[in-house]
Design a protein around this motif. Structure first.
Motif, PDB file in Angstrom:
ATOM      1  N   GLN A 249      -2.757 -14.218  -7.053  1.00 46.16           N
ATOM      2  CA  GLN A 249      -1.960 -15.295  -6.830  1.00 46.16           C
ATOM      3  C   GLN A 249      -0.446 -14.666  -6.891  1.00 46.16           C
ATOM      4  OE1 GLN A 249      -2.036 -18.449  -9.530  1.00 46.16           O
ATOM      5  NE2 GLN A 249      -0.875 -20.057  -7.961  1.00 46.16           N
ATOM      6  N   ALA A 250      -0.106 -14.040  -7.918  1.00 50.12           N
ATOM      7  CA  ALA A 250       1.396 -13.363  -8.023  1.00 50.12           C
ATOM      8  C   ALA A 250       1.523 -12.591  -7.078  1.00 50.12           C
ATOM      9  CB  ALA A 250       1.363 -12.908  -9.423  1.00 50.12           C
ATOM     10  N   ILE A 251       0.760 -11.616  -6.465  1.00 49.45           N
ATOM     11  CA  ILE A 251       0.718 -10.656  -5.565  1.00 49.45           C
ATOM     12  C   ILE A 251       1.084 -11.224  -4.135  1.00 49.45           C
ATOM     13  CG2 ILE A 251      -0.694  -8.987  -3.865  1.00 49.45           C
ATOM     14  CD1 ILE A 251      -2.000  -8.012  -6.807  1.00 49.45           C
ATOM     15  N   ARG A 253       2.424 -14.452  -3.923  1.00 51.64           N
ATOM     16  CA  ARG A 253       3.615 -15.000  -3.964  1.00 51.64           C
ATOM     17  C   ARG A 253       4.891 -14.158  -3.869  1.00 51.64           C
ATOM     18  NH1 ARG A 253       2.477 -16.885  -8.758  1.00 51.64           N
ATOM     19  NH2 ARG A 253       3.965 -15.143  -9.883  1.00 51.64           N
ATOM     20  N   ARG A 254       4.627 -12.943  -4.641  1.00 47.51           N
ATOM     21  CA  ARG A 254       5.823 -12.125  -4.289  1.00 47.51           C
ATOM     22  C   ARG A 254       5.791 -11.331  -3.149  1.00 47.51           C
ATOM     23  NH1 ARG A 254       4.944  -8.128  -9.219  1.00 47.51           N
ATOM     24  NH2 ARG A 254       6.821  -7.359  -8.322  1.00 47.51           N
ATOM     25  N   GLY A 255       4.709 -11.287  -2.127  1.00 43.56           N
ATOM     26  CA  GLY A 255       4.927 -10.731  -0.981  1.00 43.56           C
ATOM     27  C   GLY A 255       4.539  -9.044  -1.117  1.00 43.56           C
ATOM     28  N   LEU A 256       3.837  -8.885  -2.088  1.00 45.90           N
ATOM     29  CA  LEU A 256       3.268  -7.349  -2.302  1.00 45.90           C
ATOM     30  C   LEU A 256       2.211  -6.945  -1.258  1.00 45.90           C
ATOM     31  CD1 LEU A 256       3.584  -7.107  -6.200  1.00 45.90           C
ATOM     32  CD2 LEU A 256       5.405  -6.834  -4.567  1.00 45.90           C
ATOM     33  N   THR A 257       2.083  -5.810  -1.007  1.00 45.32           N
ATOM     34  CA  THR A 257       0.982  -5.094  -0.282  1.00 45.32           C
ATOM     35  C   THR A 257       0.181  -4.288  -1.046  1.00 45.32           C
ATOM     36  OG1 THR A 257       1.932  -5.392   1.960  1.00 45.32           O
ATOM     37  CG2 THR A 257       0.415  -3.711   1.799  1.00 45.32           C
ATOM     38  N   VAL A 258      -0.913  -4.352  -1.509  1.00 45.68           N
ATOM     39  CA  VAL A 258      -1.917  -3.368  -2.590  1.00 45.68           C
ATOM     40  C   VAL A 258      -2.826  -2.852  -1.762  1.00 45.68           C
ATOM     41  CG1 VAL A 258      -3.104  -3.526  -4.467  1.00 45.68           C
ATOM     42  CG2 VAL A 258      -1.350  -5.146  -4.383  1.00 45.68           C
TER      43      VAL A 258
END
Length: 322
Positions: A249-251, A253-258
């Motif tokens: 959810q945090a990823i 929301r923050r707009g990260l690519t993992v």
């Protein structure tokens, strides 16, 4: 011939020197007289039983030495050459002679020391592939954890050559080595608040690109240090013994690519993987890549070489010698 084998998984002492039959190259294979063999953290993981392979097991993915024999269909130009190579089945390198894949057997460039060639051809190719998979840009700020490691040190150097700003993170005394590898900034990830320091160094934004091989809590802090709104973070190892816990959810929301860039690297077409190794050797010959060799152990002390890695005392590469 003598070879280091494990007949069971466990502590480093399961590695013993035994006498075994000399291998015979099949089609597409090369027999190499091993002068040097690389000791990789992947060997430690297998030996400990965390990723078991069929027993008895002779570790060793990377070797350097002289070509003794060629299997059917192999280019005769390799005969007698001094080479670095990847072993057949990613095993068998901790021995006096080893089978290698002809397609991943590379003559050592003139003037390049054998130990440098060994420690750069595969690790440098992986580092090159990781940065490509993560879409490195010259204007990126790159955070590399385990920056004192065999691959981490080469990631630092290659990212700098590409024009990126590099923050290298390592533990304690290893930080001085990271400075020597050319990182613009060096952080001790055993210190409290190190991920906040990444934000400070980037005017509050965080790192555009993060590569982590530690896992666990360090990786979770590296996620915190990744830039919101487009930051990319790639996990390619877990030297701590655990992968990080991801808050999806945090990823989002923050707009990260993992991503898992190592999985991309090892699935590239053979020709591209071979080219990465050739480019790494060429960069080393030009002086653009300088691998750090932590220490050398004779074949009989393979268990001690594993302890050096497992107890995280090494800076750069660990090598076995005849």
């Amino acid at each position: 011939m003598r070879a280091v084998r494990a007949v069971r998984f466990g502590a480093p002492d399961v590695l013993t020197v035994d006498t075994v039959e000399d291998p015979v190259p099949a089609a597409g294979e090369v027999l190499v007289e091993v002068d040097l063999a690389g000791v990789a953290y992947g060997d430690v993981i297998v030996r400990s039983g965390r990723f078991p392979l069929p027993l008895p097991w002779i570790p060793g993915l990377e070797v350097a030495g002289r070509v003794l024999a060629l299997g059917p269909g192999v280019d005769e130009a390799l005969a007698g050459r001094t080479v670095v190579a990847t072993t057949v089945g990613r095993r068998g390198g901790y021995a006096e002679r080893a089978l290698t894949m002809a397609a991943y057997t590379f003559p050592v460039p003139d003037g390049l020391p054998l130990d440098v060639a060994l420690t750069v051809f595969q690790a440098g190719a992986v580092a090159r592939g990781l940065l490509s998979a993560m879409r490195l840009r010259a204007d990126d700020t790159v955070l590399v954890t385990a920056a004192a490691g065999r691959i981490g040190s080469l990631l630092v150097q290659q990212a700098r050559v590409a024009g990126a700003t590099v923050i290298g993170a390592a533990g304690g005394a290893k930080c001085s080595a990271v400075r020597g590898f050319g990182a613009d900034h060096v952080l001790d990830y055993t210190a409290n608040g190190w991920s906040d320091r990444v934000r400070e160094l980037t005017d509050g934004r965080g790192a555009d690109l993060v590569l982590d091989a530690v896992g666990g809590e360090i990786a979770e802090q590296a996620i915190i240090a990744t830039a919101d709104g487009g930051g990319r973070i790639g996990f390619y190892g877990y030297a701590s013994g655990t992968w990080p816990t991801l808050d999806v959810q945090a990823i989002g929301r923050r707009g990260l690519t993992v991503s898992g860039p190592l999985g991309i690297v090892i699935r590239k077409p053979d020709a591209e993987q071979r080219d990465d190794a050739l480019q790494a050797l060429a960069a080393a010959a030009r002086g653009e890549l300088t691998p750090h060799i932590h220490t050398r152990f004779p074949l009989e002390q393979a268990a001690q070489a594993h302890r050096e890695l497992e107890e995280r005392r090494s800076v750069g590469a660990v090598i076995l010698t005849r």
